[in-house]
Each structure stands twice: as C-alpha cells, then as structure tokens.
Write a protein that holds these residues in place. Sequence first.
Motif, short mmCIF file in Angstrom:
data_model
loop_
_atom_site.label_atom_id
_atom_site.label_comp_id
_atom_site.label_asym_id
_atom_site.label_seq_id
_atom_site.Cartn_x
_atom_site.Cartn_y
_atom_site.Cartn_z
N UNK A 109 0.80 -1.23 0.00
CA UNK A 109 0.00 0.00 0.00
C UNK A 109 0.83 1.27 0.00
N UNK A 110 2.14 1.14 0.09
CA UNK A 110 2.99 2.33 0.23
C UNK A 110 3.64 2.75 -1.08
N UNK A 111 3.11 2.31 -2.19
CA UNK A 111 3.76 2.53 -3.48
C UNK A 111 3.24 3.77 -4.21
N UNK A 112 2.11 4.32 -3.78
CA UNK A 112 1.40 5.27 -4.64
C UNK A 112 2.05 6.66 -4.70
N UNK A 113 2.77 7.06 -3.66
CA UNK A 113 3.54 8.31 -3.75
C UNK A 113 4.62 8.17 -4.81
N UNK A 114 5.27 7.01 -4.82
CA UNK A 114 6.32 6.72 -5.82
C UNK A 114 5.73 6.72 -7.23
N UNK A 115 4.57 6.09 -7.40
CA UNK A 115 3.92 6.05 -8.71
C UNK A 115 3.53 7.46 -9.15
N UNK A 116 2.93 8.23 -8.23
CA UNK A 116 2.49 9.58 -8.57
C UNK A 116 3.66 10.47 -8.99
N UNK A 117 4.77 10.36 -8.30
CA UNK A 117 5.97 11.15 -8.65
C UNK A 117 6.43 10.84 -10.07
N UNK A 154 -5.40 -5.69 -1.80
CA UNK A 154 -4.56 -4.58 -2.24
C UNK A 154 -4.38 -4.59 -3.76
N UNK A 155 -4.12 -5.78 -4.29
CA UNK A 155 -3.80 -5.93 -5.71
C UNK A 155 -5.04 -5.76 -6.58
N UNK A 156 -6.14 -6.41 -6.21
CA UNK A 156 -7.33 -6.44 -7.07
C UNK A 156 -8.27 -5.27 -6.85
N UNK A 157 -8.32 -4.75 -5.63
CA UNK A 157 -9.31 -3.73 -5.29
C UNK A 157 -8.67 -2.36 -5.08
N UNK A 158 -7.76 -2.28 -4.11
CA UNK A 158 -7.16 -0.99 -3.75
C UNK A 158 -6.41 -0.37 -4.93
N UNK A 159 -5.74 -1.21 -5.73
CA UNK A 159 -4.97 -0.67 -6.86
C UNK A 159 -5.87 0.08 -7.83
N UNK A 160 -7.04 -0.47 -8.13
CA UNK A 160 -7.96 0.18 -9.07
C UNK A 160 -8.45 1.52 -8.51
N UNK A 161 -8.71 1.56 -7.22
CA UNK A 161 -9.19 2.79 -6.59
C UNK A 161 -8.08 3.85 -6.57
N UNK A 162 -6.89 3.46 -6.11
CA UNK A 162 -5.78 4.41 -5.97
C UNK A 162 -5.32 4.94 -7.33
N UNK A 163 -5.16 4.06 -8.30
CA UNK A 163 -4.69 4.49 -9.62
C UNK A 163 -5.73 5.38 -10.30
N UNK A 164 -7.00 5.05 -10.12
CA UNK A 164 -8.05 5.88 -10.70
C UNK A 164 -8.02 7.28 -10.07
N UNK A 165 -7.83 7.34 -8.78
CA UNK A 165 -7.78 8.64 -8.09
C UNK A 165 -6.61 9.48 -8.60
N UNK A 166 -5.47 8.83 -8.86
CA UNK A 166 -4.29 9.55 -9.34
C UNK A 166 -4.51 10.14 -10.73
N UNK A 167 -5.15 9.36 -11.60
CA UNK A 167 -5.23 9.73 -13.02
C UNK A 167 -6.50 10.51 -13.36
N UNK A 168 -7.58 10.20 -12.68
CA UNK A 168 -8.87 10.80 -13.01
C UNK A 168 -8.87 12.32 -12.83
N UNK A 169 -8.05 12.82 -11.90
CA UNK A 169 -8.00 14.26 -11.64
C UNK A 169 -7.67 15.04 -12.91
N UNK A 170 -6.60 14.62 -13.61
CA UNK A 170 -6.20 15.36 -14.80
C UNK A 170 -7.16 15.11 -15.96
N UNK A 171 -7.76 13.92 -16.00
CA UNK A 171 -8.76 13.65 -17.04
C UNK A 171 -9.96 14.58 -16.87
#
Length: 305
Positions: A109-117, A154-171
């Motif tokens: 669960x601690x990967x999303x700051x790294x991905x966002x950067x 984390x892999x099947x559920x949280x990833x879809x939520x977190x990645x969508x939150x990161x990308x949907x903002x700019x969309x």
Amino acid sequence: MELLQQFFTALGLILCLQLMLKCIGFSKYLFPHLWGVLPTSFFQTMGEWAVVTGAGDGIGKAYSIELAHRGMNIVMISRTLEKMQKVALEIEQTTGRNVKIIQADFTKNKIYDHVEENLEGLEIGILVNNVGMLHSPDPCCFLAAPDNDENLINCNVISAVKMTRLVLKQMEQRRKGLILNISSAFGSFPCPLYALYSASKAFVTTFSKALRAEYKSKGIIIQAVTPYGVSTPMTKNQSTNMITKSSRDFVRESLNHVTHGSETFGCLAHAILGCIMNQVPTWVIHSSRLQECFLNIINAKLNKE
C-alpha cells in the motif's frame, strides 16, 4: 379471463423486449461496423500516454503492445522489472513509441507516492487497471487457500481505486480520458471455489459502472472489461480455443468496444457464454455436489501432472 389474457400479453411483450435487447447486445460483437468503427486516431485523442498496471505479461502486456500500435506512449507498471524491460524494447523497436517503466508491487500500500511522482508531468489519456491475482493457483474453498487476503485485496481492489484517483484528476480537468478496469466474468455472480477473487472482481465492476455514471458528462469513458477464459500466466497459459482467447487476440477485439457501454465481455465468444451462464440458476452453481465434482476433476488433473 380478459385480465389473464392481458397479463400474458404483457408478459410476452416483456420477454420479446428482453430478447430484442440481447440481440442488440450481440450485434455489437457480430456487426461492430453498425455501431461505428473507432478511427485509428481515437486513442491518441484521449492524450499522449497510456498507463497499464500489471504490464509485465498476460493481458497487461497485450494492452501495452496494442495501445502502442494504436499511437500511444506507454507507462508500464509492475513489480517484474526484467519482463517490463523486454516488453518495452519490443514496443520501442516495432512502434517507435516512448515507454516509461515504473517498478511497483501492488500487493503493498505504500507505493502510490512513488507512482504519482513518476507520472508527474505526463498527459495521461488512458488508464488500464489490469493488475490482479488469484487467491490460490487452483480453485479451492476459502480456508484451503493461502492466507494472502490482504495482498489480494490490495492488488485487485485498492490498486484500481488508488490508480483511478491519481489519473482521473487530470482527465476531469481536460474533460477527456479512457479508463478500462479489467474485471472478470467471475465477478458477475458469487463464484464458489473462487470466493475472494470473485468478490474482488464484483467490486471492480460495480466501481466502474458507478464512476461511469458520475463522469460521463465530463467526457470521460469508464468501462469494466469482464472476460471469461484468457490464456495468461495467471491461468497457467491454458491452450487457446473458441472460448479461451490469447491475450493479444482478446485485447485487440475488446479495444474495438470501449465506447459500447459500461461493461463488455470483450469478445463474441465470451458474450455468448455469459448469456448462457446468466440462465443457469444460482442454486446449480452453488450446489455442493457440483463443487465436489469440479474439485475431483482438478485434483485428478493435478495428479497426472
């Protein structure tokens, strides 16, 4: 008597309407040209980059390659660096598109700051939430599976939520974008012997449909992709046939249907199978005898191997 006749007439009309709707649904796969063929530039109009999770192999690899062939630069995200490097080289040599690699383990669960950067500054037009895992390599009852519940969620559920939150903002700011959430037909009904996996994919499908309703007025396409059999490492690279598709063939066909509703089986064969499965009563699928028979078949197969 007249009231009864009216009742059966109304019932007949409802059944005819239901049949007509099913035929219309199948026509999307049988006659895609009637629904409008996507121009080759469609995906590029969403933005410059496509982000694909679980991109090292299987369906994620196929989406990375196919979207590059359709003009997108690709961000590949997975924990398997060597596999991504090999795919990235193939994409760059065959398509000339740019590829960016982000190594990340979606069971954590601690990967999303790294991905966002690493996504900062990229115009992301497409997000494919593909990463996923099974509870167990083989179908089994819940307590017989490894205790990896948190990893799977984390892999099947949280990833879809977190990645969508990161990308949907700019969309939302650009008022365009495409999000494909790779679910499973096993999420369309409570599937014994795959209980946690089935539940996680049900979440992905429901999440996708609700988001689509929220953001379709803002020019963003969100779709759940719910295949049956696709030959991937997760499914032990099963032999392909009329039902089990290669990941490349499945992805090519499913991308033709991204504008055809909130959910797609991705291909005609899976749509037909889905229609058949919808007619099977739940009590049959949940029968203890059927589960026992299925487990015996699996065990016999494993013993031969």
